[in-house]
Design an enzyme around this catalytic site. Structure first.
Site, PDB file in Angstrom:
ATOM      1  N   CYS A 117       0.225  -8.755  -2.132  1.00 21.90           N
ATOM      2  CA  CYS A 117       0.823  -7.798  -3.085  1.00 21.90           C
ATOM      3  C   CYS A 117       0.230  -7.901  -4.482  1.00 21.90           C
ATOM      4  CB  CYS A 117       2.328  -8.027  -3.215  1.00 21.90           C
ATOM      5  SG  CYS A 117       3.205  -8.288  -1.677  1.00 21.90           S
TER       6      CYS A 117
ATOM      7  N   ASP B 272       8.084  -4.649 -11.592  1.00 18.36           N
ATOM      8  CA  ASP B 272       7.370  -5.048 -10.372  1.00 18.36           C
ATOM      9  C   ASP B 272       5.863  -4.786 -10.444  1.00 18.36           C
ATOM     10  OD1 ASP B 272       9.612  -5.753  -8.352  1.00 18.36           O
ATOM     11  OD2 ASP B 272      10.309  -3.891  -9.252  1.00 18.36           O
TER      12      ASP B 272
ATOM     13  N   HIS C 189       7.578  -4.039   4.152  1.00 15.15           N
ATOM     14  CA  HIS C 189       6.232  -3.472   4.227  1.00 15.15           C
ATOM     15  C   HIS C 189       5.528  -3.995   5.478  1.00 15.15           C
ATOM     16  CE1 HIS C 189       6.007  -2.861  -0.412  1.00 15.15           C
ATOM     17  NE2 HIS C 189       6.082  -1.676   0.166  1.00 15.15           N
TER      18      HIS C 189
ATOM     19  N   GLU D 165      -0.981  -4.091  -5.408  1.00 11.50           N
ATOM     20  CA  GLU D 165      -1.393  -3.573  -4.102  1.00 11.50           C
ATOM     21  C   GLU D 165      -0.702  -2.245  -3.773  1.00 11.50           C
ATOM     22  OE1 GLU D 165      -2.048  -5.781  -0.063  1.00 11.50           O
ATOM     23  OE2 GLU D 165       0.102  -5.617  -0.375  1.00 11.50           O
ATOM     24  N   ASP D 166       0.507  -2.034  -4.275  1.00 13.25           N
ATOM     25  CA  ASP D 166       1.283  -0.864  -3.854  1.00 13.25           C
ATOM     26  C   ASP D 166       0.835   0.469  -4.447  1.00 13.25           C
ATOM     27  OD1 ASP D 166       2.997  -2.145  -1.989  1.00 13.25           O
ATOM     28  OD2 ASP D 166       4.085  -3.042  -3.659  1.00 13.25           O
TER      29      ASP D 166
END
Length: 258
Positions: free
Chosen positions: A253, A63, A166, A68-69
């Protein structure tokens, strides 16, 4: 109005076909198509007048194209998060060197365990940051995040999430007081002061648009959302993100914008 000068993205790995998903019925991503879509995404960002730093794919993290995470970048500094999904937690160590190319030690902070925080739960509205409390972002992570913000003269508020993965799955700020809202966010009192552009349920995925220097990048194939954004006065670019949708991922993301 120029707000962003730099964007960081990461190429999707072949292993993305094994990424986390809540929608297995959409099927596994087509890797070759995902690469092409990523190229188109980078091209759209460049059209908005930003420098794009492209990081290499990380096969060990399926992933990891969702940069962004593992980090949140504010106008005062960067915060390396502590992602809430075990299979993604190591991504924070991989993003940090890229972030440090832009910020010195004093302006890079960390969320420490037992706090967890995903950047997808953070929405910047000027100097205020809304943070969703979700399956990936916990109370301690939010507490640490707000403490860091306060040290930089910024502020935040918590938004409890009920249905979405999210925060930015269902609400995104387009600047100029305009906000795209869908699902549970249509009625949340947190966002009453904004001009809320309501997204119909059948196009809820497209609530995840991104504003980049006056242009709004919209996912391709959502005509109602595209028209609503154009009617709000924005120039638009459409980019197909069908293969990222299969991994619960959207436009925001895929990049860090600062």
């Amino acid at each position: 109005m120029t707000k962003f000068t730099n964007v960081i993205v990461r190429r999707p790995a072949k292993s993305m076909v094994e990424g986390i998903t809540s929608a297995p019925e959409l099927g596994k991503p087509d890797y070759e198509l995902a690469l092409k879509q990523h190229d188109d995404y980078i091209a759209a960002l460049k059209q908005c007048g930003v420098e794009v730093t492209v990081l290499p794919a990380l096969e060990q993290y399926p992933d990891s194209c969702f940069v962004e995470d593992p980090a949140v970048i504010t106008r005062k500094g960067a915060i390396i998060t502590n992602p809430g999904a075990a299979s993604r937690n190591g991504e924070k160590d991989e993003i940090e060197p890229a972030v440090r190319q832009f910020f010195d030690d004093e302006h890079v902070k960390h969320i420490e365990s037992p706090g967890t925080l995903d950047g997808g739960d953070v929405m910047m509205v000027g100097d205020h940051f809304y943070v969703g409390r979700s399956a990936r972002t916990n109370e301690e992570g939010i507490r640490q995040f707000f403490e860091i913000l306060e040290g930089w003269g910024l502020e935040g508020s918590e938004v409890p999430l009920e249905l979405v993965l999210h925060l930015k799955t269902g609400v995104n700020y387009l600047e100029d007081g305009n906000m795209l809202v869908s699902g549970e966010f249509v009625t949340k009192p947190d966002f009453e002061q904004y001009n809320r552009i309501e997204i119909p349920e059948d196009e809820a995925y497209a609530a995840n648009c991104i504003w980049v220097n006056g242009t709004v990048i919209v996912p391709e194939g959502y005509p109602t959302v595209l028209k609503a954004v154009q009617d709000a006065g924005y120039k638009t670019l459409a980019v197909d993100t069908s293969e990222y949708r299969k991994l619960d991922g959207g436009l925001s993301c895929l990049s860090l914008r600062f």
